[in-house]
Design an enzyme around this catalytic site. Structure first.
Site, PDB file in Angstrom:
ATOM      1  N   ASP A  51      -9.365   6.699  -8.185  1.00 32.49           N
ATOM      2  CA  ASP A  51     -10.435   6.143  -7.363  1.00 32.49           C
ATOM      3  C   ASP A  51     -11.399   7.218  -6.876  1.00 32.49           C
ATOM      4  OD1 ASP A  51      -9.571   3.557  -7.640  1.00 32.49           O
ATOM      5  OD2 ASP A  51      -8.477   3.504  -5.744  1.00 32.49           O
ATOM      6  N   THR A 164      -8.741  -0.749   1.880  1.00 33.64           N
ATOM      7  CA  THR A 164      -7.365  -0.434   1.475  1.00 33.64           C
ATOM      8  C   THR A 164      -7.030   1.043   1.623  1.00 33.64           C
ATOM      9  OG1 THR A 164      -8.063  -0.139  -0.818  1.00 33.64           O
ATOM     10  CG2 THR A 164      -7.280  -2.329  -0.182  1.00 33.64           C
TER      11      THR A 164
END
Length: 267
Positions: A51, A164
């Site tokens: 990510d 998240t």
């Protein structure tokens, strides 16, 4: 799909990286994609890594609205933004070649610093933290109306996909990215007879404007975090946050929803 044949790879320039990824480049060329060196001319931007690499790819290429982004993880990496790994890259190409791909759209927040001094976007989160061992004081306004005065280590403003990460680590809620909104969470707020905040995260609709006024209390030089980068600034007085009209479009694997990835990552 002729308008989506220019592919740019964003990847670390470490020793031997190009050699290791050469099979990937060859596979793309075999499927009639053109590998280019200029991301401005790309229709598809592919990040290699987790990510963090995906966030860097989006930021370094200017949050492009006229292209598709996709993230490819290595075998030992996981990612909530990345649907693919090096072992199934051929599925990306097959989807694009046969027009079977699904496109996911991720919301982006826009931040204005010091009333027009500079603006920037965040795909994950904006964070405001103290740089010294002293609490930071922030007057929080919603739609220009005073809401609370925060005193603590800082605040995090997260997009649904950013919920998240840093946000979740301080007990913020995980939000569905289909909801056009953003979330504000506290970092170690002081709550006593003298100082009082809401004491929990709160979620703002896409049409709401959030204003963070830094109270000049010896802490006017906070760290402004943009996703996984720090924003260099001499002094911060006001930060205005809204949900941008921009969205980041990514290639999605079928039967692999956002919540499927959340479940794999956390449960």
């Amino acid at each position: 799909m002729s308008n989506r044949r220019n592919m740019y790879f964003f990847h670390p320039n470490g020793h031997g990286t190009n050699e290791k990824l050469q099979p990937l480049f060859d596979l793309a060329k075999q499927n009639d994609f053109t590998i280019i060196d200029d991301p401005k001319k790309a229709n598809i931007i592919v990040s290699i890594g987790g990510d963090g690499a995906f966030l860097q790819a989006v930021r370094k290429t200017g949050f492009r609205q006229d292209c598709l982004y996709t993230g490819i993880t290595r075998s030992n990496e996981a990612g909530l933004y990345c649907d693919f790994n090096l072992d199934n890259f051929n599925e990306v190409l097959h989807s694009m070649t046969h027009e079977e791909m699904e496109v996911r759209r991720f919301p982006v927040i826009e931040a204005d610093l010091n009333n027009g001094e500079t603006t920037f976007n965040c795909l994950n989160e904006l964070s405001v933290r103290s740089t010294i061992i002293k609490t930071i004081v922030i007057d929080v306004k919603i739609d220009d109306k005073p809401f609370e005065t925060f005193r603590g280590d800082g605040l995090i403003v997260a997009t649904p996909t950013g919920s998240t990460g840093y946000n979740k680590s301080i007990n913020g809620a995980v939000l569905d990215p289909r909801i056009p909104c953003y979330q504000v969470s506290e970092l170690a707020s002081l709550n006593n007879n003298r100082y009082r905040t809401l004491g929990s995260s709160f979620v703002l609709d896409k049409d709401r404007k959030l204003t963070l006024d830094i109270v000049p209390d010896g802490n006017s030089y906070p760290i402004i975090g943009m996703d996984n980068e720090a924003h260099p600034t001499r002094q911060v007085k006001t930060i205005t946050v809204t949900l941008s009209d921009k969205v980041i479009k990514t290639v999605k694997l079928k039967n692999n929803s956002y919540w499927d990835r959340v479940k794999r990552t956390f449960l």
